[in-house]
Write an enzyme that holds these catalytic residues in place. Structure first.
Site, PDB file in Angstrom:
ATOM      1  N   ASP A 114      35.860 -31.364  10.119  1.00 38.06           N
ATOM      2  CA  ASP A 114      35.390 -31.253   8.739  1.00 38.06           C
ATOM      3  C   ASP A 114      33.893 -30.967   8.796  1.00 38.06           C
ATOM      4  O   ASP A 114      33.338 -30.778   9.883  1.00 38.06           O
ATOM      5  CB  ASP A 114      35.710 -32.532   7.939  1.00 38.06           C
ATOM      6  N   GLU A 165      39.832 -26.807  -0.823  1.00 35.65           N
ATOM      7  CA  GLU A 165      38.464 -26.779  -1.364  1.00 35.65           C
ATOM      8  C   GLU A 165      37.591 -25.693  -0.728  1.00 35.65           C
ATOM      9  O   GLU A 165      36.491 -25.966  -0.252  1.00 35.65           O
ATOM     10  CB  GLU A 165      37.817 -28.158  -1.193  1.00 35.65           C
ATOM     11  N   HIS A 176      35.451 -26.446   4.604  1.00 37.30           N
ATOM     12  CA  HIS A 176      35.234 -27.717   5.310  1.00 37.30           C
ATOM     13  C   HIS A 176      34.955 -27.465   6.785  1.00 37.30           C
ATOM     14  O   HIS A 176      35.432 -28.191   7.658  1.00 37.30           O
ATOM     15  CB  HIS A 176      36.440 -28.651   5.141  1.00 37.30           C
TER      16      HIS A 176
END
Ligand code: ACM
Ligand code: ZN
Length: 640
Positions: free
Chosen positions: A75, A210, A148
């Protein structure tokens, strides 16, 4: 046979102690799991957890007769898996220079400057996979792309399409994204070939959540690709990226899992969807023929608060109580049989932004994971929450004997004070077990305080404070508070000059006039009305002409995205007259106030009152890497 043994282990927690051992009654159990996928996730990027703890976590999964461990290995805040061909991934990507202190959304958040990181060598990963396999647990590695990916891009900036970056010290959703270039796909091919080699299970999770697409929009190479491939928008580019990643993963005889955002584009039905935006996406994906793993945030995000009690440790946001987890239905009965077949099961997710120790992980997953285990194993008609709570008592004892920390949040009371007829509150307290004692003067309840029996009305202003006494344990649990206020805005009408910018919970008065002060429950955003716009301009119409001499409003600064306005003006509306300014404060005055701003003026007969708050506050967002407008937050507008 393995699960039968786990059942016996669980039963032993209820066994009778006899000379020389434990005794169980003779019994016969015929049993099988409801869902084939019963998982637990752990984010090791936001905080690193060592191999010993990973094994302890896998033990927990096995004890709960779960069979998948979703290991979130990469991440923005750290890359955690050794890849031989690309050593910088761990040399650079596995370490960050510091970590934000407190909640990342605090506008004044500072960074601790303590280097944080770590990674798993391939040898350690093989060891974990073997350990899991002995316990019938399959490990699902997640390499989160194309978003990410700041830690990856920090190590190999040539595979991103924006500027260089460092491993992130804050949390959130960042702009750095992998470029959709052939070089990136070749790089991912190398990574997935090593990952596939290490993990014998059927899946590689490729993330896909995202993804901020600004850099794609501005990247020459990505734009050129869109023309060549006839991709009409950035969603289609994302689908292209995911489909390419899927092809690579398939080459190594693995299937992809992706978060539900990958459904935004045209994605192959062979992708398994892990849904987290509520149930809806998962249900739609199942209807479309995808295999689905349900991890809806409102039921199984174990990084959310477990109770509304003020003694809970800092969490990311949200409220997911034990009861909520137990009510989770991964495959609701209204789905067609064909779609239900597509739902493989569910999983509890633990994101670790605010969870930095082994004990904190255990506190957040236990006992919510126990509830989830039952949801994923037992037919709905065999489940009963009260029975679960009863069994949980001895099982918790068993878990503690095994050296796990478990939360007691389900003993803590839930407190509500709802306005009735504009002149009294109906106070209700709920608790799963034990007795709730309360006070009405803000003092900490003890055994001489009021014992709660049933909802009662309150016709005066109070600071209600409650906690639970569990006699069998001789212990207190929780600290819940609500301050009730009566005032002249209650029962009034409110209209806004910019209704489009008004949050749902403030329209028609909502929480601005409910007699409850949000400041008692700081972490719960829904107790605050958040205004994203530049100006709040509200007109309050009283049901009858009223003498008004003061207005106060709850404001909150520097806390969890809650910000004070930069200017406030109050106007009186005398019958048949234009607005007259009766109160004004500028930024400097507002910033000096504690959590409320108050205006006193000479008693005035009004039939309406106007309240204007301006927001000109901007702050540096580490996520956006830009100045952004702060969000104004208000609670109760109190008028006397
Ligand atoms: C997620 O919670 N971003 C999958
Ligand atoms: Zn690009």
């Amino acid at each position: 046979a393995w699960y039968a043994v786990q059942t016996v282990r669980q039963l032993l927690s209820q066994a009778k102690q006899v000379e020389g051992g434990l005794q169980l009654p003779q019994l016969s159990i015929e049993d099988a799991p409801l869902f084939p996928y019963r998982g637990m996730h752990l984010d090791v990027s936001r905080h690193f957890f060592n191999i010993e703890f990973i094994k302890k976590y896998i033990d927990l999964i096995a004890l709960h007769k779960m069979n998948y461990f979703h290991w979130h290995l990469s991440d923005d805040q750290g890359w955690r898996i050794e890849i031989k061909k690309y050593p910088h991934l761990v040399e650079i990507g596995a370490y960050r220079e510091g970590t934000v202190e407190g909640h990342t959304l605090n506008a004044d958040s500072s960074v601790d400057n303590i280097k944080h990181g770590g990674y798993y060598t391939q040898e350690e990963i093989r060891d974990v996979v073997a350990y899991a396999s002995e316990r019938h647990v399959t490990v699902v590695p997640e390499i989160d792309v194309p978003g990410h990916a700041s830690a990856l891009i920090a190590a190999y900036p040539e595979f991103g399409c924006g500027p260089e970056t460092k491993v992130k010290r804050h949390f959130g959703i960042f702009k750095h994204v992998l470029c959709s270039s052939e070089e990136t796909f070749a790089f991912l091919d190398d990574i997935f070939s090593e990952v596939a080699e290490l993990f014998p299970g059927p899946y590689i999770h490729i993330g896909g959540d995202e993804v901020v697409k600004d850099h794609w929009h501005n990247c020459e190479s990505c734009q050129k690709l869109m023309v060549e491939q006839d991709l009409h928008d950035l969603e289609q580019l994302q689908a292209y990226f995911v489909n390419r990643a899927e092809k690579i993963v398939n080459k190594y005889n693995k299937q992809i899992i992706g978060w539900d955002e990958i459904l935004d584009g045209d994605i192959h039905p062979s992708a398994t969807i892990m849904t987290w935006h509520g149930m809806e996406g998962g249900l739609k994906a199942a209807e479309k023929g995808h295999n689905v793993i349900m991890t809806p945030a409102e039921f199984v995000y174990f990084d959310a608060y477990q109770s509304t009690s003020l003694d809970e440790p800092l969490a990311i946001h949200g409220l997911t109580r034990l009861r909520d987890v137990y009510g989770f239905q991964p495959a609701p009965s209204h789905l067609s049989d064909v779609a239900r077949q597509k739902i493989l099961g569910g999983q509890g997710n633990l994101w670790t932004e605010y969870i930095s120790t082994d004990e904190a992980v255990e506190y957040m997953v236990l006992p919510r994971m126990c509830a989830l285990a039952e949801v994923l194993w037992s037919e709905e008609h065999n489940r009963d929450f009260d029975s679960f709570l009863e069994r949980l008592e001895t099982f918790t004892y068993h878990l503690r004997m095994l050296d796990y920390v478990t939360s007691d949040s389900h003993y803590k009371p839930e407190l509500q004070a709802n306005l009735q007829h504009d002149d009294q509150f109906l106070v209700a307290m709920e608790v799963e077990q034990g007795s709730v004692y309360y006070t009405l003067d803000g003092s900490l309840p003890n055994l001489h305080s009021n014992l709660y029996h049933e909802p009662f009305t309150l016709a005066e202003e109070c600071s209600v404070r409650a906690r639970t006494w569990v006699d069998s344990k001789k212990k207190w649990y929780g600290d819940c508070r609500i301050t009730t206020r009566f005032h002249k805005a209650i029962g009034s009408d409110i209209t806004f000059a910019n209704p489009m910018e008004v949050p749902w919970n403030a329209s028609s008065g909502g929480i601005l006039f409910n007699g409850n002060r949000a400041t008692d429950r700081i972490f719960q955003h829904h107790e605050w009305a958040q205004f994203w716009g530049e100006k709040l301009d509200a007109e309050i119409k009283f049901p009858r002409q009223t003498i008004v001499s003061s207005v106060s409003i709850g404001v909150m600064g520097l806390h969890r995205q809650l910000h004070k306005p930069t200017e406030i003006a109050v106007y009186s509306g005398e019958p048949d007259k234009d607005w007259v300014l009766v109160g004004y404060m500028n930024t400097e005055d507002i910033d000096k106030t504690n959590n409320r701003v108050k205006f006193d003026f000479k008693p005035t007969l009004m039939d309406r009152l106007r309240f204007v708050a301006v927001n000109d506050r901007h702050y540096w967002s580490p996520e956006k890497e830009d100045m952004v407008r702060a969000i104004m937050s208000f609670d109760e507008i109190v008028i006397h």
